[in-house]
Enzyme design. Structure first.
Site: not given
Length: 236
Positions: A136, A154
């Site tokens: 991420k 997210d």
């Protein structure tokens, strides 16, 4: 349908969006925010990298408060190494998991200095080799700093993708992979930011603000808050 309701493209039978609906969704989000970007404050690739590392399980507001104190003192890998782990902790002590994050930041800075000349690499493998940097974080850096069409999934993007029918998936990687398949290329660079901001301010976890949502008539979410247009049907 109310007069001010957006006109949605032809729908399909299942709880996923058609290609036309996906394009319409991003067109509307882009109209609201033509040049989206992160809410983390930074002035260099390194500053963004550190801010994203610090943002794990923390708010952007909280991270910005800490980095406003830290960056005037140390905003390069070598400067943070010179600062040292103990002093670094003092600057980021208001952020959750600050002890572990301080260790990771110091370790990441050491690798950047020793292997990359103090520069943030543009390579996913090299980024993910840095302590505290996962897929991420690497995606955020690749997208925001280097202009690559990466999407960092997210909790906000995961929620929006599943609720709307944009890119349903059981885990973040499944959602990311599907987003990379369905998001039109001309929307790919901004998609990461549009979806995060939409999830943060409109499609909120506990009580989504469906009446104010510009994509409400495209969305497959069954538990829309009252006063919304649900797939073309006014819910009074």
């Amino acid at each position: 349908m109310s007069r001010d309701a957006p006109t949605s493209p032809a729908r399909r039978r299942g709880p996923t969006l058609t290609r036309a609906e996906v394009r319409e969704l991003f067109a509307r989000l882009r109209e609201l925010d033509p040049e989206p970007t992160t809410e983390l404050e930074y002035s260099s690739p390194f500053e963004l990298l550190i801010a994203v590392i610090l943002s794990a399980q923390a708010t952007d507001v909280g991270v910005n408060k800490a980095t406003r104190r830290l960056y005037p003192v140390a905003n390069t890998p070598q400067a943070i190494l010179d600062l040292g782990e103990d002093a670094l902790r003092q600057y980021i002590a208001t952020i959750g998991l600050f002890n572990a994050k301080a260790k990771n930041v110091i370790a990441a800075c050491r690798i950047l200095v020793e292997r990359h000349g103090g520069e943030v690499p543009r390579d996913r493998t090299a980024l993910e080799a840095l302590p505290g940097v996962g897929r991420k974080t690497a995606n955020v850096v690749l997208n925001t700093v280097f202009g690559e069409g990466a999407i960092a999934v997210d909790t906000h993007i995961f929620r929006v993708s599943n609720r709307t029918g944009l890119a349903p998936g059981k885990d973040v990687r499944a959602v990311e992979d599907r987003l990379m398949r369905v998001v039109p290329e001309d929307f790919l660079l901004g998609a990461h930011h549009w979806l995060i901001l939409h999830g943060r301010y409109t499609c909120k976890a506990r009580k989504p603000d469906c009446p104010a949502c510009v994509i409400r008539d495209l969305c497959w979410y069954k538990a829309k808050t009252p006063g919304t247009i649900e797939r073309g049907i006014v819910d009074a």
